[in-house]
Design a protein around this motif. Structure first.
Motif, PDB file in Angstrom:
ATOM      1  N   GLN A   1       0.817  -1.216   0.000  1.00 30.52           N
ATOM      2  CA  GLN A   1       0.000   0.000   0.000  1.00 30.52           C
ATOM      3  C   GLN A   1       0.851   1.266   0.000  1.00 30.52           C
ATOM      4  OE1 GLN A   1      -2.409  -0.434   3.504  1.00 30.52           O
ATOM      5  NE2 GLN A   1      -3.777  -1.935   2.558  1.00 30.52           N
ATOM      6  N   ASN A   2       2.077   1.151   0.508  1.00 31.97           N
ATOM      7  CA  ASN A   2       2.937   2.327   0.647  1.00 31.97           C
ATOM      8  C   ASN A   2       4.124   2.308  -0.311  1.00 31.97           C
ATOM      9  OD1 ASN A   2       1.935   4.028   3.097  1.00 31.97           O
ATOM     10  ND2 ASN A   2       1.623   1.883   3.627  1.00 31.97           N
ATOM     11  N   GLY A   3       4.043   1.510  -1.342  1.00 29.68           N
ATOM     12  CA  GLY A   3       5.059   1.498  -2.383  1.00 29.68           C
ATOM     13  C   GLY A   3       6.393   0.902  -1.977  1.00 29.68           C
ATOM     14  N   VAL A   4       6.406   0.080  -0.936  1.00 27.39           N
ATOM     15  CA  VAL A   4       7.644  -0.563  -0.495  1.00 27.39           C
ATOM     16  C   VAL A   4       7.799  -1.877  -1.251  1.00 27.39           C
ATOM     17  CG1 VAL A   4       8.873  -1.589   1.460  1.00 27.39           C
ATOM     18  CG2 VAL A   4       7.515   0.495   1.778  1.00 27.39           C
ATOM     19  N   ASP A   5       8.907  -2.009  -1.942  1.00 30.48           N
ATOM     20  CA  ASP A   5       9.180  -3.189  -2.762  1.00 30.48           C
ATOM     21  C   ASP A   5       9.783  -4.290  -1.897  1.00 30.48           C
ATOM     22  OD1 ASP A   5       9.639  -4.927  -4.834  1.00 30.48           O
ATOM     23  OD2 ASP A   5      11.253  -3.746  -5.740  1.00 30.48           O
ATOM     24  N   ILE A   6       9.022  -5.351  -1.640  1.00 30.22           N
ATOM     25  CA  ILE A   6       9.530  -6.449  -0.808  1.00 30.22           C
ATOM     26  C   ILE A   6       9.962  -7.657  -1.622  1.00 30.22           C
ATOM     27  CG2 ILE A   6       8.213  -5.777   1.237  1.00 30.22           C
ATOM     28  CD1 ILE A   6       6.235  -8.017   0.558  1.00 30.22           C
TER      29      ILE A   6
END
Length: 106
Positions: A30-35
């Motif tokens: 949701q917050n654009g963090v690439d995991i």
């Protein structure tokens, strides 16, 4: 409310505010963090806990996550105890996680 700090491999940290009981993977996306690694972006299970491609390393706050699920115990048995699957982790307080940790064994 709590905060999640995502320490990313490129050196950028992202701090996200989350409600208690939030899913770690969902908050990252949701917050654009690439995991996900490149291949995992194409081949992940969509967060249903079947592929183990959303592995993260918990740097701080392990006590603020839900306990490991049976699936995590099986898939992460050769990984350090502070590795979790983001899709299986429920946030119940402040945590700091490193995305895309090196796949080192215990």
């Amino acid at each position: 409310m709590s905060d999640i700090t995502f320490v990313q491999e490129n050196g950028d940290d992202t701090i996200v505010i989350a409600s208690l009981g939030s899913n770690l993977r969902e908050k990252a996306l949701q917050n654009g963090v690439d995991i996900y690694t490149f291949g995992a972006k194409l081949m992940n299970c969509g967060g249903v806990g079947q592929c183990a491609t959303c592995m993260v390393e918990v740097v701080e706050g392990m006590e603020n996550l839900s306990p490991r699920t049976d699936f995590e115990e099986r898939r992460l048995k050769k990984r350090p105890d502070n590795y979790r699957l983001a899709c299986q982790s429920i946030v119940n307080g402040r945590v700091v996680v490193k995305t895309k940790p090196k796949r080192k064994n215990k």
